[in-house]
Design an enzyme around this catalytic site. Sequence first.
Site, PDB file in Angstrom:
ATOM      1  N   HIS A 193       0.875  -1.179   0.000  1.00 42.38           N
ATOM      2  CA  HIS A 193       0.000   0.000   0.000  1.00 42.38           C
ATOM      3  C   HIS A 193       0.915   1.232   0.000  1.00 42.38           C
ATOM      4  O   HIS A 193       1.704   1.418  -0.910  1.00 42.38           O
ATOM      5  CB  HIS A 193      -0.901  -0.111   1.229  1.00 42.38           C
ATOM      6  CG  HIS A 193      -2.071   0.812   1.289  1.00 42.38           C
ATOM      7  ND1 HIS A 193      -2.455   1.617   0.260  1.00 42.38           N
ATOM      8  CD2 HIS A 193      -2.964   1.052   2.302  1.00 42.38           C
ATOM      9  CE1 HIS A 193      -3.535   2.318   0.621  1.00 42.38           C
ATOM     10  NE2 HIS A 193      -3.850   1.990   1.859  1.00 42.38           N
ATOM     11  N   HIS A 233      -2.203  -2.233  -9.816  1.00 46.86           N
ATOM     12  CA  HIS A 233      -3.199  -1.640  -8.924  1.00 46.86           C
ATOM     13  C   HIS A 233      -4.446  -2.507  -8.918  1.00 46.86           C
ATOM     14  O   HIS A 233      -4.801  -3.069  -9.944  1.00 46.86           O
ATOM     15  CB  HIS A 233      -3.557  -0.219  -9.392  1.00 46.86           C
ATOM     16  CG  HIS A 233      -4.158   0.617  -8.316  1.00 46.86           C
ATOM     17  ND1 HIS A 233      -5.485   0.544  -7.997  1.00 46.86           N
ATOM     18  CD2 HIS A 233      -3.596   1.508  -7.466  1.00 46.86           C
ATOM     19  CE1 HIS A 233      -5.724   1.380  -7.001  1.00 46.86           C
ATOM     20  NE2 HIS A 233      -4.598   1.964  -6.649  1.00 46.86           N
ATOM     21  N   ASP A 284       2.725   5.649  -6.781  1.00 47.68           N
ATOM     22  CA  ASP A 284       3.966   5.584  -6.008  1.00 47.68           C
ATOM     23  C   ASP A 284       5.214   5.503  -6.881  1.00 47.68           C
ATOM     24  O   ASP A 284       6.329   5.541  -6.356  1.00 47.68           O
ATOM     25  CB  ASP A 284       3.936   4.359  -5.074  1.00 47.68           C
ATOM     26  CG  ASP A 284       2.923   4.536  -3.971  1.00 47.68           C
ATOM     27  OD1 ASP A 284       2.832   5.658  -3.439  1.00 47.68           O
ATOM     28  OD2 ASP A 284       2.211   3.568  -3.645  1.00 47.68           O
TER      29      ASP A 284
HETATM   30  N1  CMC Z   1       5.056  -6.747 -10.336  1.00 43.46           N
HETATM   31  C1  CMC Z   1       4.989  -7.968 -10.912  1.00 43.46           C
HETATM   32  N2  CMC Z   1       3.848  -8.678 -11.015  1.00 43.46           N
HETATM   33  C2  CMC Z   1       2.746  -8.134 -10.493  1.00 43.46           C
HETATM   34  C3  CMC Z   1       2.736  -6.870  -9.888  1.00 43.46           C
HETATM   35  C4  CMC Z   1       3.959  -6.174  -9.823  1.00 43.46           C
HETATM   36  N3  CMC Z   1       4.015  -4.968  -9.247  1.00 43.46           N
HETATM   37  N4  CMC Z   1       1.492  -6.578  -9.451  1.00 43.46           N
HETATM   38  C5  CMC Z   1       0.730  -7.632  -9.780  1.00 43.46           C
HETATM   39  N5  CMC Z   1       1.487  -8.569 -10.416  1.00 43.46           N
HETATM   40  C6  CMC Z   1       1.016  -9.837 -10.989  1.00 43.46           C
HETATM   41  C7  CMC Z   1       0.781 -10.862  -9.906  1.00 43.46           C
HETATM   42  O1  CMC Z   1       1.937 -11.645  -9.682  1.00 43.46           O
HETATM   43  C8  CMC Z   1      -0.358 -11.651 -10.520  1.00 43.46           C
HETATM   44  O2  CMC Z   1       0.181 -12.486 -11.506  1.00 43.46           O
HETATM   45  P1  CMC Z   1      -0.418 -13.996 -11.736  1.00 43.46           P
HETATM   46  O3  CMC Z   1      -1.813 -13.763 -12.219  1.00 43.46           O
HETATM   47  O4  CMC Z   1       0.489 -14.601 -12.723  1.00 43.46           O
HETATM   48  O5  CMC Z   1      -0.362 -14.641 -10.385  1.00 43.46           O
HETATM   49  C9  CMC Z   1      -1.195 -10.598 -11.229  1.00 43.46           C
HETATM   50  O6  CMC Z   1      -0.262  -9.575 -11.572  1.00 43.46           O
HETATM   51  C10 CMC Z   1      -2.339 -10.009 -10.399  1.00 43.46           C
HETATM   52  O7  CMC Z   1      -1.772  -9.550  -9.166  1.00 43.46           O
HETATM   53  P2  CMC Z   1      -2.554  -9.518  -7.786  1.00 43.46           P
HETATM   54  O8  CMC Z   1      -1.558  -9.552  -6.676  1.00 43.46           O
HETATM   55  O9  CMC Z   1      -3.619 -10.592  -7.799  1.00 43.46           O
HETATM   56  O10 CMC Z   1      -3.276  -8.122  -7.877  1.00 43.46           O
HETATM   57  P3  CMC Z   1      -3.900  -7.323  -6.667  1.00 43.46           P
HETATM   58  O11 CMC Z   1      -4.986  -6.503  -7.236  1.00 43.46           O
HETATM   59  O12 CMC Z   1      -4.252  -8.229  -5.539  1.00 43.46           O
HETATM   60  O13 CMC Z   1      -2.675  -6.429  -6.159  1.00 43.46           O
HETATM   61  C11 CMC Z   1      -1.189  -4.636  -5.863  1.00 43.46           C
HETATM   62  C12 CMC Z   1      -2.556  -5.077  -6.400  1.00 43.46           C
HETATM   63  C13 CMC Z   1      -1.086  -3.113  -5.906  1.00 43.46           C
HETATM   64  C14 CMC Z   1      -1.054  -5.088  -4.383  1.00 43.46           C
HETATM   65  C15 CMC Z   1      -0.077  -5.287  -6.725  1.00 43.46           C
HETATM   66  O14 CMC Z   1      -0.184  -4.872  -8.064  1.00 43.46           O
HETATM   67  C16 CMC Z   1       1.331  -4.993  -6.180  1.00 43.46           C
HETATM   68  O15 CMC Z   1       1.814  -5.709  -5.292  1.00 43.46           O
HETATM   69  N6  CMC Z   1       2.014  -3.922  -6.696  1.00 43.46           N
HETATM   70  C17 CMC Z   1       3.313  -3.548  -6.190  1.00 43.46           C
HETATM   71  C18 CMC Z   1       3.145  -2.727  -4.897  1.00 43.46           C
HETATM   72  C19 CMC Z   1       2.636  -1.327  -5.178  1.00 43.46           C
HETATM   73  O16 CMC Z   1       3.124  -0.627  -6.060  1.00 43.46           O
HETATM   74  N7  CMC Z   1       1.662  -0.894  -4.369  1.00 43.46           N
HETATM   75  C20 CMC Z   1       1.079   0.450  -4.464  1.00 43.46           C
HETATM   76  C21 CMC Z   1      -0.327   0.413  -4.950  1.00 43.46           C
HETATM   77  S1  CMC Z   1      -0.974   2.031  -5.392  1.00 43.46           S
HETATM   78  C22 CMC Z   1      -0.940   3.018  -3.976  1.00 43.46           C
HETATM   79  C23 CMC Z   1      -1.551   2.418  -2.751  1.00 43.46           C
HETATM   80  O17 CMC Z   1      -2.458   1.584  -2.757  1.00 43.46           O
HETATM   81  O18 CMC Z   1      -1.150   2.866  -1.681  1.00 43.46           O
END
Ligand code: CMC
Length: 430
Positions: free
Chosen positions: A268, A308, A364
């Site tokens: 987050h 996201h 971010d």
């Molecule tokens: N790098 C590589 N792969 C990713 C990433 C990433 N940053 N984000 C998602 N994926 C992949 C993930 O491995 C999954 O792949 P597969 O379907 O093969 O298993 C797929 O994309 C879907 O990911 P998810 O984890 O199910 O998606 P989510 O909606 O639960 O997670 C997220 C959203 C923001 C937690 C995630 O994209 C992430 O960890 N991003 C990196 C951390 C980040 O930048 N966070 C800030 C978010 S914006 C500001 C805020 O919220 O504060």
Amino acid sequence: MSSDTLTVIDNRTGASYELPIVQGTVKAMDLRRIKTGDEDFGLMSFDPGLTNTASSRSSITYIDGEKGILRYRGYPIEQLAAKSTYLETAYLVIFGELPTADHLARWQHDISRHSLLHTNIQHLIETFRFNAHPMSVFISAIASLSTLYPDARQVTDPVNRRLQVERMIAKAATIAAFTYRHNQGWPFIYPDDGLSFIGNFLKMMFRMTEVEYVPNPVLERALNILWILHADHEQNCGTNAMRVIGSSQADPYSALAGAAAALYGPLHGAANEAVLRMLEQIGRPENVPAFLAKVKNGEGERLMGFGHRIYKNYDPRCRIIKQTAEEVFQVTGRNPLLDVALELERIALQDDYFISRKLYPNVDFYSGLIYRAMNLPASMFTVMFAVPRTCGWVAHWMEMVGDPEQKISRPRQIYTGSEMRGYVPMEQRG
Ligand code: CMC
């Protein structure tokens, strides 16, 4: 038969049910009518992470994640970033309308009146080790405000609520600045009524021995833009925490500390800190392909600042921050890590792994580079996110407390533990 319904046939019993569809949703409680017999509890929905569950009606922020649209109270984020100030946007987000000149003057006055910290909170901040993570100090100091303002427990009194809102918006900024100065070993600088809200914040953070501190107008504008963009983002993890804690009618400072604690996680609000560490670790643009290969093979961490839950398109905030970073660098000098970030974005946006998963840079990805240009350590970045997000948290708290449809937050579970069993005396345990 009304067309705004969902017909469900339970194949266990052959029974058919008609569930109303209102605003694109079915009520989870309507599922409970679906039973196999009188003893059956009824159907529940299962949604870890609440990925497809609306937990409230809200008129604060609109996001269309497919199209990359973000609006506060109907106003596009691009217009607010170009024309508004953080404090004016905070008024809009919290109270629903842009302020008139009189309302804005009163709001600025009220916020500035509450910006001093009780010396107890100053002393509390001083008790933490100089190298304590600033978010831990921030969360603790916010929670401690409830010890000074026990009247905040009167959450059903609207006049009292407004007073707490003013205190939270004002004191979050002062706590952040004092946290930073303690971390640096510098004396605290008290708020200054003669400056704008952001100008005053810059002074509390950065004033050294100047007789008169004059905030740099480019940095002041950049911080206004960053804080407008961070002011709210509907039902994110931190806001959900604020609503969940607030739903028990706990005082808002306790709820705010909980929201900030949720923000502290790297998935987050601490992603901005993780992005900077990642860029430093990559070091140079030519190292980007090897880093991305590791991300895709699952050998390394995720590409921080990408992806996201809601946006499946370019995060509109990221586009504005990228432009703002260029303006800030004209004053502070260009950070070579920007080239690493640009190369990461360029390659990732052409790569099938990121394209197929609709992973784009988020808010971010570039914000840390601006904070670094202001000489802030990475550990302060999430605090710099928490201060403006306080606006969104209090707006949602106000909305929730005044919403007759809201109840104490209390989800269900699917129990997967043991059946009942008898207590085993110590000498008989394996
Ligand atoms: N790098 C590589 N792969 C990713 C990433 C990433 N940053 N984000 C998602 N994926 C992949 C993930 O491995 C999954 O792949 P597969 O379907 O093969 O298993 C797929 O994309 C879907 O990911 P998810 O984890 O199910 O998606 P989510 O909606 O639960 O997670 C997220 C959203 C923001 C937690 C995630 O994209 C992430 O960890 N991003 C990196 C951390 C980040 O930048 N966070 C800030 C978010 S914006 C500001 C805020 O919220 O504060």
